[in-house]
Design a protein around this motif. Sequence first.
Motif, mmCIF file in Angstrom:
data_model
loop_
_atom_site.group_PDB
_atom_site.id
_atom_site.type_symbol
_atom_site.label_atom_id
_atom_site.label_comp_id
_atom_site.label_asym_id
_atom_site.label_seq_id
_atom_site.Cartn_x
_atom_site.Cartn_y
_atom_site.Cartn_z
ATOM 1 N N ASP A 179 16.404 23.730 49.738
ATOM 2 C CA ASP A 179 16.354 25.000 50.478
ATOM 3 C C ASP A 179 16.378 26.187 49.522
ATOM 4 O OD1 ASP A 179 16.374 26.887 52.442
ATOM 5 O OD2 ASP A 179 18.427 26.520 53.093
ATOM 6 N N ASP A 195 13.650 19.311 59.769
ATOM 7 C CA ASP A 195 14.066 20.632 60.270
ATOM 8 C C ASP A 195 13.777 21.718 59.237
ATOM 9 O OD1 ASP A 195 14.954 19.336 62.530
ATOM 10 O OD2 ASP A 195 17.032 19.165 61.820
ATOM 11 N N LEU A 196 13.986 21.409 57.969
ATOM 12 C CA LEU A 196 13.721 22.386 56.913
ATOM 13 C C LEU A 196 12.220 22.673 56.813
ATOM 14 C CD1 LEU A 196 15.466 23.926 54.820
ATOM 15 C CD2 LEU A 196 14.843 22.178 53.157
ATOM 16 N N ASP A 223 10.047 22.454 59.252
ATOM 17 C CA ASP A 223 9.682 23.264 60.420
ATOM 18 C C ASP A 223 10.088 24.726 60.220
ATOM 19 O OD1 ASP A 223 8.648 21.019 61.619
ATOM 20 O OD2 ASP A 223 10.451 20.600 62.795
ATOM 21 N N GLN A 224 11.203 24.942 59.556
ATOM 22 C CA GLN A 224 11.673 26.305 59.325
ATOM 23 C C GLN A 224 10.721 27.082 58.417
ATOM 24 O OE1 GLN A 224 15.609 26.434 57.652
ATOM 25 N NE2 GLN A 224 15.498 28.632 57.164
ATOM 26 N N TYR A 225 10.186 26.415 57.399
ATOM 27 C CA TYR A 225 9.311 27.094 56.439
ATOM 28 C C TYR A 225 7.837 26.752 56.633
ATOM 29 C CZ TYR A 225 13.625 28.211 53.943
ATOM 30 O OH TYR A 225 14.875 28.684 53.603
#
Length: 630
Positions: free
Chosen positions: A151, A187-188, A190-192
């Motif tokens: 991250d 999830d990470l 999808d976030q970026y």
Amino acid sequence: MRILGDGQSKMQNVGEQGHMALLGHSLAAYISVLDRERLRKLTTRILSDTTLWLCRLFRYESGSAYFHEDDRDGLVKVCRLVINARYEEYASEGYAVLSSKQPIIYQSASCRPGLGQHLCSQLGLPLSSLCTVPCNTIFGSQHQMDVALLDKLIKEDIEAGKLPLLLIANAGTPGAGHTDKLGRLKDLCDQYNMWLHVEGVNLATLVLGQATSAVMAATRSDSMTLTPGLWLGLPAVTAVTLYRHEDPALSLAAGLTSSQPVEKLRALPLWLSLQYLGHNGIVQKIRHATSLVEDELNSPVVLFKFSQEMSAVLGTQQEDVEDLVEKLSDLVPVMSSTMCFRQDFREEAYRHAPSLQYIEELSWPGLGAVRYEPQAEGMDESRTKQELKKINTELLKKLQDLDTDIIFSTGPEFGTAEDCIFVSMVTEDVDVSELVDTMAALGRDIEESGRLLENMTEVVRKGILEAELQLQKANEEKLVEEGMLRQLPLVGSVLNWFSPVESSVKGRTFNLAAGSLDTTEVTYSTKAQAGRPSLQDSPISSSSKRLPGQRLFRRSGAGSDSFSETSSIGQAEETREGGTTLSSTIHPPTPPAVPEEDLQTTFDVIPEELQEHTQVQAEEASEEVEQSGG
């Protein structure tokens, strides 16, 4: 069946299921000669059925399939798909659009070696577009990707104006079979707005009724690569990449789909094999493989038990398995001792910093890697790199010439570290401290010798000029001291016969170590040449006193009785030598005349040509003295 050659050899038996896969290649050749319309319908049906079966088997809903020979080719095509999707003008502008925002591909430090480099070479991207994410160091498995650090790296790349493109995650690392935290990674991504690709042997467990939650998270990925041929023991079966994407035009541009019917026939061998095995047969094979694995690892790649009936390669004999077990029995203690000494090797390397730099190379199975860093003060960057490479290359050659069982090399072929020295696996009796001390000492000797040789030309030139001036001055003083009459050919001989005059002209010796000229008066007065000084103990000989037959970097008496006989012999020899020393002290011999310390030049650190040149100068000076005296 037998094949003819220089000698008759038995053809490998691949079993009935293997014959089905091989039959698929023959059928593909026959089908390819059908008329175009029939060929199109048949290949479309084979491709769609195989894709549907694989998606159901591996719980990958609404997926498409790409069949490829090289198991890395699917990931290359997926990367091209993502580039076409994220860079809208890529189809028309090409690689020029990538300069606005450099794409970044993230991979784990525990992924298979050379994968990232292969991607960059196939896509035409620089290696700076590849970001290797370290694994956990404190919490969690040491073979899992560090999600928090990932991250942080993504945020730094975004702030630098780069574009996070794709993340490669593992469901079963090549080394230990560990699975990354795929749920958090998804999830990470999808976030970026990143693409998540998963590969690994643990994906095979998706066909079982009960798969772990860590592996089940792979079904949420954007793509994953499967190798059913390896998992099911099928020869000549292609790998498969399952992916989800809604735009067929971009998939066609990336090469994931093809309008040529012949390209779709790649799926035929796998289609026949799946038909032959059936759902129950596939599940039974995967379940049998996973039952042979240690429970805590949950990976079908760590331990296997040979079975003549279930073996994928039936040509394997019981003798081959016994040889393998014997070889593993010899290697396991070496691997264990290497793992135990790794921390000691790291600490010893840090102790010699900054001369030795410890290199963290997770893919190296040996003791570790180091790089000797020369003290390059006042050098530019290019000269420093050249000196670094030269010293480490020469240091590697010296280490390879040592009398030791340890192997020194330049490391793996696709390693990221350059100009390093990699140390192989070691046994339990290795002396890590002596090993690192020797490497550091040899590196210093090479560095100092290089500096001395660089300055040697200038030192010798200045020394010769100074010697000529001093000899010229001495000849002028001789002329004043003896007078003009003694210089006449006939008169000088008569005067020298009646009244000899001792000449005051002395020879000169050049001290290369000090860079100064000294007189040879003491040398010729004692009638002895300046002897060589005793050699200093090398870092190898002075580091430890080895027993007869004991090799370098071995601790005496460490888990081995191989030196028991030689040790007793060595003690007896020492006793005899001690007796000789005692008798010598009772009747000491007359010591020879020892010249001054200044005359003992350190010729051992210079080439032989320079030694001969200096000796010739001294002999010429002595001849001039004798002629003047005669």
